[in-house]
Design a protein around this motif. Structure first.
Motif, PDB file in Angstrom:
ATOM      1  N   TYR A  48       0.794  -1.214   0.000  1.00 52.90           N
ATOM      2  CA  TYR A  48       0.000   0.000   0.000  1.00 52.90           C
ATOM      3  C   TYR A  48       0.842   1.286   0.000  1.00 52.90           C
ATOM      4  CZ  TYR A  48      -3.225   3.657   1.308  1.00 52.90           C
ATOM      5  OH  TYR A  48      -3.927   4.824   1.330  1.00 52.90           O
ATOM      6  N   PRO A  49       1.841   1.459   0.889  1.00 55.18           N
ATOM      7  CA  PRO A  49       2.601   2.722   0.874  1.00 55.18           C
ATOM      8  C   PRO A  49       3.278   3.003  -0.468  1.00 55.18           C
ATOM      9  CG  PRO A  49       3.101   1.490   2.869  1.00 55.18           C
ATOM     10  CD  PRO A  49       2.289   0.585   1.980  1.00 55.18           C
ATOM     11  N   ASP A  50       3.832   1.961  -1.076  1.00 53.86           N
ATOM     12  CA  ASP A  50       4.497   2.138  -2.365  1.00 53.86           C
ATOM     13  C   ASP A  50       3.502   2.468  -3.473  1.00 53.86           C
ATOM     14  OD1 ASP A  50       6.985   1.626  -1.236  1.00 53.86           O
ATOM     15  OD2 ASP A  50       6.802  -0.531  -1.586  1.00 53.86           O
ATOM     16  N   VAL A  51       2.360   1.811  -3.461  1.00 55.43           N
ATOM     17  CA  VAL A  51       1.340   2.058  -4.481  1.00 55.43           C
ATOM     18  C   VAL A  51       0.787   3.475  -4.337  1.00 55.43           C
ATOM     19  CG1 VAL A  51      -0.965   1.384  -5.286  1.00 55.43           C
ATOM     20  CG2 VAL A  51       0.737  -0.369  -4.750  1.00 55.43           C
ATOM     21  N   GLU A  52       0.536   3.892  -3.105  1.00 59.24           N
ATOM     22  CA  GLU A  52       0.031   5.248  -2.877  1.00 59.24           C
ATOM     23  C   GLU A  52       1.053   6.287  -3.340  1.00 59.24           C
ATOM     24  OE1 GLU A  52      -2.116   7.764   0.644  1.00 59.24           O
ATOM     25  OE2 GLU A  52      -0.362   6.587   1.184  1.00 59.24           O
ATOM     26  N   SER A  53       2.308   6.053  -3.008  1.00 56.72           N
ATOM     27  CA  SER A  53       3.372   6.964  -3.430  1.00 56.72           C
ATOM     28  C   SER A  53       3.475   7.020  -4.954  1.00 56.72           C
ATOM     29  CB  SER A  53       4.701   6.507  -2.820  1.00 56.72           C
ATOM     30  OG  SER A  53       5.750   7.295  -3.286  1.00 56.72           O
ATOM     31  N   GLN A  54       3.406   5.853  -5.591  1.00 54.64           N
ATOM     32  CA  GLN A  54       3.474   5.793  -7.058  1.00 54.64           C
ATOM     33  C   GLN A  54       2.280   6.488  -7.697  1.00 54.64           C
ATOM     34  OE1 GLN A  54       6.047   4.598  -9.011  1.00 54.64           O
ATOM     35  NE2 GLN A  54       4.881   5.648 -10.579  1.00 54.64           N
ATOM     36  N   LEU A  55       1.099   6.309  -7.115  1.00 54.05           N
ATOM     37  CA  LEU A  55      -0.087   6.975  -7.643  1.00 54.05           C
ATOM     38  C   LEU A  55       0.066   8.489  -7.543  1.00 54.05           C
ATOM     39  CD1 LEU A  55      -2.957   6.968  -8.805  1.00 54.05           C
ATOM     40  CD2 LEU A  55      -3.793   6.795  -6.459  1.00 54.05           C
ATOM     41  N   ASN A  56       0.512   8.971  -6.394  1.00 54.06           N
ATOM     42  CA  ASN A  56       0.707  10.417  -6.220  1.00 54.06           C
ATOM     43  C   ASN A  56       1.736  10.955  -7.209  1.00 54.06           C
ATOM     44  OD1 ASN A  56      -1.177  10.851  -4.168  1.00 54.06           O
ATOM     45  ND2 ASN A  56       0.281  10.236  -2.593  1.00 54.06           N
ATOM     46  N   GLU A  57       2.769  10.184  -7.446  1.00 59.98           N
ATOM     47  CA  GLU A  57       3.794  10.594  -8.420  1.00 59.98           C
ATOM     48  C   GLU A  57       3.223  10.581  -9.834  1.00 59.98           C
ATOM     49  OE1 GLU A  57       7.299  12.208  -9.368  1.00 59.98           O
ATOM     50  OE2 GLU A  57       6.727  11.708  -7.321  1.00 59.98           O
ATOM     51  N   GLU A  62       0.597  14.876 -16.620  1.00 59.29           N
ATOM     52  CA  GLU A  62      -0.636  15.487 -17.125  1.00 59.29           C
ATOM     53  C   GLU A  62      -1.534  14.484 -17.851  1.00 59.29           C
ATOM     54  OE1 GLU A  62      -1.904  19.170 -20.016  1.00 59.29           O
ATOM     55  OE2 GLU A  62      -0.006  19.307 -18.932  1.00 59.29           O
ATOM     56  N   LYS A  63      -0.944  13.608 -18.669  1.00 55.82           N
ATOM     57  CA  LYS A  63      -1.751  12.629 -19.407  1.00 55.82           C
ATOM     58  C   LYS A  63      -2.442  11.665 -18.445  1.00 55.82           C
ATOM     59  CE  LYS A  63       0.742  12.548 -23.788  1.00 55.82           C
ATOM     60  NZ  LYS A  63       1.520  11.715 -24.705  1.00 55.82           N
ATOM     61  N   PHE A  64      -1.694  11.185 -17.468  1.00 55.77           N
ATOM     62  CA  PHE A  64      -2.270  10.258 -16.488  1.00 55.77           C
ATOM     63  C   PHE A  64      -3.351  10.960 -15.665  1.00 55.77           C
ATOM     64  CE2 PHE A  64      -2.360   8.076 -12.357  1.00 55.77           C
ATOM     65  CZ  PHE A  64      -2.679   6.806 -12.791  1.00 55.77           C
ATOM     66  N   PHE A  65      -3.090  12.191 -15.277  1.00 55.12           N
ATOM     67  CA  PHE A  65      -4.051  12.965 -14.502  1.00 55.12           C
ATOM     68  C   PHE A  65      -5.372  13.106 -15.258  1.00 55.12           C
ATOM     69  CE2 PHE A  65      -6.046  16.996 -13.338  1.00 55.12           C
ATOM     70  CZ  PHE A  65      -6.195  16.821 -11.964  1.00 55.12           C
ATOM     71  N   HIS A  66      -5.304  13.417 -16.545  1.00 57.29           N
ATOM     72  CA  HIS A  66      -6.518  13.566 -17.355  1.00 57.29           C
ATOM     73  C   HIS A  66      -7.229  12.227 -17.545  1.00 57.29           C
ATOM     74  CE1 HIS A  66      -6.319  17.806 -18.089  1.00 57.29           C
ATOM     75  NE2 HIS A  66      -5.058  17.699 -18.474  1.00 57.29           N
ATOM     76  N   LEU A  67      -6.476  11.156 -17.678  1.00 56.74           N
ATOM     77  CA  LEU A  67      -7.080   9.830 -17.771  1.00 56.74           C
ATOM     78  C   LEU A  67      -7.873   9.538 -16.496  1.00 56.74           C
ATOM     79  CD1 LEU A  67      -7.379   6.975 -19.103  1.00 56.74           C
ATOM     80  CD2 LEU A  67      -5.340   6.354 -17.786  1.00 56.74           C
ATOM     81  N   VAL A  68      -7.259   9.772 -15.342  1.00 56.92           N
ATOM     82  CA  VAL A  68      -7.930   9.542 -14.060  1.00 56.92           C
ATOM     83  C   VAL A  68      -9.151  10.444 -13.937  1.00 56.92           C
ATOM     84  CG1 VAL A  68      -7.671   9.762 -11.551  1.00 56.92           C
ATOM     85  CG2 VAL A  68      -5.869   8.681 -12.895  1.00 56.92           C
ATOM     86  N   LYS A  69      -9.014  11.679 -14.360  1.00 56.95           N
ATOM     87  CA  LYS A  69     -10.130  12.638 -14.305  1.00 56.95           C
ATOM     88  C   LYS A  69     -11.301  12.136 -15.155  1.00 56.95           C
ATOM     89  CE  LYS A  69     -11.260  17.443 -15.281  1.00 56.95           C
ATOM     90  NZ  LYS A  69     -10.795  18.696 -15.823  1.00 56.95           N
ATOM     91  N   ASN A  70     -11.006  11.592 -16.333  1.00 53.76           N
ATOM     92  CA  ASN A  70     -12.059  11.068 -17.208  1.00 53.76           C
ATOM     93  C   ASN A  70     -12.719   9.828 -16.621  1.00 53.76           C
ATOM     94  OD1 ASN A  70     -11.733  13.078 -19.116  1.00 53.76           O
ATOM     95  ND2 ASN A  70     -10.271  11.890 -20.322  1.00 53.76           N
TER      96      ASN A  70
END
Length: 178
Positions: A48-57, A62-70
């Motif tokens: 969990y800590p590594d996955v959360e850190s990787q997700l935040n990173e 920008e592309k990943f952020f927009h994918l998540v937003k969609n």
């Protein structure tokens, strides 16, 4: 996949019992069985800590952020990362549910002992998973410190080593800090 299977099986059996529910029906035994299976969450907690850190990173991309937003229709990373912790939060919720169920169940009902056993097992499981969570966070912090260290230092990550804190070290040379 394990977490999904445990919860799917629990829901299916709970639904079956609900369809034929009577005064003598029990569900404490289901929670008892499930509380033992919930130990499989340790794998999830370990990473969990590594996955959360990787997700935040990754959310900084920008592309990943927009994918998540969609996908989620949400731009708040707190809400998105909140989905990650939901399986872990389920265990204390089951514990609270069992505590309430125990209060409402007569002591002479055949489900009472099952509920007591399930509640005790759920408490043990929650304690075990909490300990594993702390251990995983400790290792994650040690890895971060190890990455920052330069020079010819041996691996600082060893069994039983605990991360206590991190701070800036100032060197005093001739009554002056460097």
């Amino acid at each position: 996949e394990i977490i999904y299977t445990v919860n799917k099986d629990f829901l299916e059996e709970l639904t079956r019992r609900w369809m034929v529910w009577s005064y003598n029906s029990t569900i404490g035994d289901l929670f008892l069985k499930m509380s033992m299976a919930l130990r499989s969450y340790t794998i999830y907690i370990d990473y969990y800590p590594d996955v959360e850190s990787q997700l935040n990173e990754s959310l900084k991309n920008e592309k990943f952020f927009h994918l998540v937003k969609n996908v989620f229709g949400d731009t708040d990373k707190v809400i998105i990362t909140g989905y990650l912790i939901t399986p872990i939060q389920r265990i204390p919720r089951y514990q609270l549910l069992l505590e309430q169920l125990l209060k409402k169940t007569w002591q002479d009902h055949r489900d009472y002992e099952y509920i007591v056993l399930a509640l005790n097992k759920m408490r043990e499981t929650a304690s075990h998973l909490n300990q594993r969570s702390q251990e995983a966070e400790n290792v994650s912090n040690l890895v971060k410190v190890q990455r920052k260290l330069v020079g010819k230092l041996k691996d600082i990550i060893v069994f039983q080593r605990l991360y206590v804190r991190e701070s800036i070290l100032k060197q005093l040379v001739k009554n002056k800090y460097l």
